[in-house]
Design an enzyme around this catalytic site. Structure first.
Site, PDB file in Angstrom:
ATOM      1  N   LEU A  55       1.034  -1.231  -0.157  1.00  0.00           N
ATOM      2  CA  LEU A  55       0.149   0.131  -0.044  1.00  0.00           C
ATOM      3  C   LEU A  55       0.801   1.335  -0.245  1.00  0.00           C
ATOM      4  O   LEU A  55       0.394   2.114  -0.352  1.00  0.00           O
ATOM      5  CB  LEU A  55      -0.569  -0.584   0.993  1.00  0.00           C
ATOM      6  CG  LEU A  55      -2.162  -1.299   1.320  1.00  0.00           C
ATOM      7  CD1 LEU A  55      -3.036  -0.994   2.434  1.00  0.00           C
ATOM      8  CD2 LEU A  55      -2.839  -1.224  -0.120  1.00  0.00           C
ATOM      9  N   GLY A  56       2.175   1.572   0.889  1.00  0.00           N
ATOM     10  CA  GLY A  56       2.731   2.311   0.868  1.00  0.00           C
ATOM     11  C   GLY A  56       3.555   2.415   1.535  1.00  0.00           C
ATOM     12  O   GLY A  56       4.541   0.782   1.953  1.00  0.00           O
ATOM     13  N   GLU A  57       5.152   2.847   1.128  1.00  0.00           N
ATOM     14  CA  GLU A  57       6.405   3.192   2.427  1.00  0.00           C
ATOM     15  C   GLU A  57       6.848   3.918   2.878  1.00  0.00           C
ATOM     16  O   GLU A  57       6.781   4.855   2.264  1.00  0.00           O
ATOM     17  CB  GLU A  57       7.379   2.138   0.776  1.00  0.00           C
ATOM     18  CG  GLU A  57       8.543   1.588   2.153  1.00  0.00           C
ATOM     19  CD  GLU A  57       9.168   0.779   1.245  1.00  0.00           C
ATOM     20  OE1 GLU A  57      10.611   0.704   1.301  1.00  0.00           O
ATOM     21  OE2 GLU A  57       9.075   0.300  -0.541  1.00  0.00           O
ATOM     22  N   GLY A  58       7.099   3.954   3.919  1.00  0.00           N
ATOM     23  CA  GLY A  58       8.072   5.105   4.823  1.00  0.00           C
ATOM     24  C   GLY A  58       9.232   5.149   5.327  1.00  0.00           C
ATOM     25  O   GLY A  58       9.658   4.073   5.181  1.00  0.00           O
ATOM     26  N   SER A  59       9.574   5.579   5.901  1.00  0.00           N
ATOM     27  CA  SER A  59      10.819   5.679   6.421  1.00  0.00           C
ATOM     28  C   SER A  59      11.276   4.634   7.589  1.00  0.00           C
ATOM     29  O   SER A  59      12.454   4.434   7.734  1.00  0.00           O
ATOM     30  CB  SER A  59      11.169   7.704   7.145  1.00  0.00           C
ATOM     31  OG  SER A  59      10.114   7.942   8.252  1.00  0.00           O
ATOM     32  N   TYR A  60       9.878   4.281   8.095  1.00  0.00           N
ATOM     33  CA  TYR A  60      10.168   3.308   9.001  1.00  0.00           C
ATOM     34  C   TYR A  60       9.886   1.976   8.333  1.00  0.00           C
ATOM     35  O   TYR A  60      10.425   1.277   9.283  1.00  0.00           O
ATOM     36  CB  TYR A  60       9.466   4.005  10.368  1.00  0.00           C
ATOM     37  CG  TYR A  60       9.137   4.727  11.171  1.00  0.00           C
ATOM     38  CD1 TYR A  60       9.752   4.049  12.570  1.00  0.00           C
ATOM     39  CD2 TYR A  60       9.494   5.733  11.078  1.00  0.00           C
ATOM     40  CE1 TYR A  60       9.934   5.821  13.701  1.00  0.00           C
ATOM     41  CE2 TYR A  60      10.821   6.755  10.990  1.00  0.00           C
ATOM     42  CZ  TYR A  60      10.145   6.111  12.851  1.00  0.00           C
ATOM     43  OH  TYR A  60      10.194   7.554  14.080  1.00  0.00           O
ATOM     44  N   VAL A  63       4.514  -0.601   4.145  1.00  0.00           N
ATOM     45  CA  VAL A  63       2.727  -0.919   4.417  1.00  0.00           C
ATOM     46  C   VAL A  63       1.875  -1.383   3.507  1.00  0.00           C
ATOM     47  O   VAL A  63       2.086  -1.167   2.400  1.00  0.00           O
ATOM     48  CB  VAL A  63       1.857   0.490   4.882  1.00  0.00           C
ATOM     49  CG1 VAL A  63      -0.032  -0.163   5.092  1.00  0.00           C
ATOM     50  CG2 VAL A  63       2.575   1.158   5.868  1.00  0.00           C
ATOM     51  N   LYS A  78       1.329  -2.719   9.282  1.00  0.00           N
ATOM     52  CA  LYS A  78       3.054  -1.609   9.078  1.00  0.00           C
ATOM     53  C   LYS A  78       3.998  -2.759   9.692  1.00  0.00           C
ATOM     54  O   LYS A  78       4.360  -2.880  10.579  1.00  0.00           O
ATOM     55  CB  LYS A  78       2.727  -1.134  10.232  1.00  0.00           C
ATOM     56  CG  LYS A  78       4.071   0.711   9.789  1.00  0.00           C
ATOM     57  CD  LYS A  78       4.222   1.577  11.142  1.00  0.00           C
ATOM     58  CE  LYS A  78       3.099   2.189  10.491  1.00  0.00           C
ATOM     59  NZ  LYS A  78       2.912   3.483  11.255  1.00  0.00           N
ATOM     60  N   ASP A 176       2.327  16.129  14.829  1.00  0.00           N
ATOM     61  CA  ASP A 176       2.590  16.212  13.803  1.00  0.00           C
ATOM     62  C   ASP A 176       1.412  16.072  13.082  1.00  0.00           C
ATOM     63  O   ASP A 176       1.541  15.332  11.630  1.00  0.00           O
ATOM     64  CB  ASP A 176       3.559  14.879  13.148  1.00  0.00           C
ATOM     65  CG  ASP A 176       4.491  15.142  11.896  1.00  0.00           C
ATOM     66  OD1 ASP A 176       4.123  16.017  11.673  1.00  0.00           O
ATOM     67  OD2 ASP A 176       4.688  13.818  11.528  1.00  0.00           O
TER      68      ASP A 176
END
EC number: 2.7.11.1
Length: 433
Positions: A55-60, A63, A78, A176
């Site tokens: 679904l997505g990808e972040g710094s952590y 997903v 996640k 945030d």
């Protein structure tokens, strides 16, 4: 055709090779003539969850979409690698803090943590959350104006204030708030997410004073941009919500800069302009939320009593729809677990047709499971204990795994008619609570 010894081919020229029949087994074809068979999607189970696509990808971490095989609910997981978290400043601490906060929060406008799985061997953590179809920032980026119509923005902002008021009532400062951390369900419900940098105030704290901030620079208030040692945590969230409202109604940011130093310099001065097409009520609300002095800045109660917040805004423009999936271009954002579900449901039960991440998945804890006595036969028919690993809910993983494999080998035609959900549950080696 005459068979030619390969060792003799080096003695011929290219023309002579053609004469001995080389053109009969070396062919050149256009790439358009090649038909590629799509790669089969192998089903992968993490505990009771069937994995879907990214679904997505972040710094952590990543997903992915998952399906709960017991409730058949659509979820998002996640996936966090401990090795990667160690390279991020305060990475592990932020994740553990987020889990602790989400476990005690229950509100329709705050993302819900459903389950936590931990893989000791691969050093992976799985945070199973309720599924949201899209992020607010993704919706803004899908239209040229980079904004919502006033009616749509008003609805989202009211939900943001509801969720923010609940967090503050629980003594939590988000720190945030921004469109990138606001998710949306298919029904249009807004969910505040990403509490990794949030702070839980002490239950007996005299006020909401905070000393650290790790939020996104463009949404930080002047007191943080100017480097104050202490500041009001709740008023930081009010400022960030004001910048978010400014952004979703105008498509712009009140403060900009070529770099973070210039950006903080502009925020520290507190000078900004509101576009004239916002109208007096919205402009007044933005001025109250983006007040330079924290003591004079609007509170949530003042925001709720404001005329723009209380007013019913008729739809003058078509709302921004949820955009198609960026990868598959699916406008309906269908379940990505369907191909994996069809693989399990349509194929014969074979161990090679699916992957189980591990025989044991540890849930809701970061420690290894306990041990229970495994029975050992003795001369008088009684059994004595040997250690056997168990799941956190007490299920004996090895016993279930052996039983599952034995059932897979047993010929029983009636089993092929079972539902997909029951097949997933049977393939899962370790049931979760």
């Amino acid at each position: 055709m005459e068979v030619v010894d390969p060792q003799q081919l080096g003695m011929f020229t290219e023309g002579e090779l053609m004469s001995v029949g080389m053109d009969t087994f070396i062919h050149r074809i256009d790439s358009t003539e090649v038909i590629y068979q799509p790669r089969r999607k192998r089903a992968k189970l993490i505990g009771k969850y069937l994995m879907g696509d990214l679904l997505g990808e972040g710094s952590y971490g990543k997903v992915k979409e998952v399906l709960d095989s017991e409730t058949l609910c659509r979820r998002a997981v996640k996936i966090l690698k401990k090795k990667k978290l160690r390279r991020i400043p305060n990475g592990e601490a932020n994740v553990k803090k987020e889990i602790q906060l989400l476990r005690r929060l229950r509100h329709k406008n705050v993302i819900q943590l459903v389950d936590v799985l931990y893989n000791e061997e691969k050093q992976k953590m799985y945070m199973v959350m309720e599924y949201c179809v899209c992020g607010m920032q993704e919706m803004l980026d899908s239209v040229p104006e980079k904004r919502f119509p006033v009616c749509q923005a008003h609805g989202y902002f009211c939900q943001l204030i509801d969720g923010l008021e609940y967090l503050h009532s629980q003594g939590i400062v988000h720190k945030d708030i921004k469109p990138g951390n606001l998710l949306l369900t298919t029904g249009g419900t807004l969910k505040i997410s990403d509490l990794g940098v949030a702070e839980a105030l002490h239950p007996f704290a005299a006020d909401d004073t905070c000393r650290t901030s790790q939020g996104s620079p463009a949404f930080q208030p002047p007191e943080i941009a100017n480097g104050l040692d202490t500041f009001s945590g709740f008023k930081v969230d009010i400022w960030s919500a004001g910048v978010t409202l400014y952004n979703i109604t105008t498509g712009l940011y009140p403060f900009e800069g070529d770099n973070i130093y210039k950006l903080f310099e502009n925020i520290g001065k507190g000078s900004y302009a509101i576009p004239g097409d916002c109208g007096p009520p919205l402009s007044d609300l933005l001025k109250g939320m983006l007040e330079y002095e924290p003591a004079k800045r609007f509170s949530i109660r003042q925001i709720r009593q404001h005329s723009w917040f209380r007013k019913k805004h008729p739809p003058a423009e078509a709302p921004v729809p949820i955009p198609p999936s960026p990868d598959t271009k699916d406008r309906w954002r269908s379940m990505t677990v369907v191909p994996y579900l069809e693989d399990l449901h349509g194929a014969d039960e074979d161990e090679d047709l699916f992957d189980i991440e591990d025989d044991i998945i540890y849930t809701q804890d970061f420690t290894v499971p306990g041990q229970v006595p495994e029975e050992e036969a003795s001369h008088n028919g009684q059994r004595r204990g040997l250690p056997k690993a168990v799941c956190m809910n007490g299920t004996e993983a090895a016993q279930l795994s052996t039983k599952s494999r034995a059932e897979g080998r047993a010929p029983n035609p009636a089993r092929k008619a079972c539902s997909a959900s029951s097949k997933i549950r049977r393939l899962s080696a370790c049931k979760q609570q």
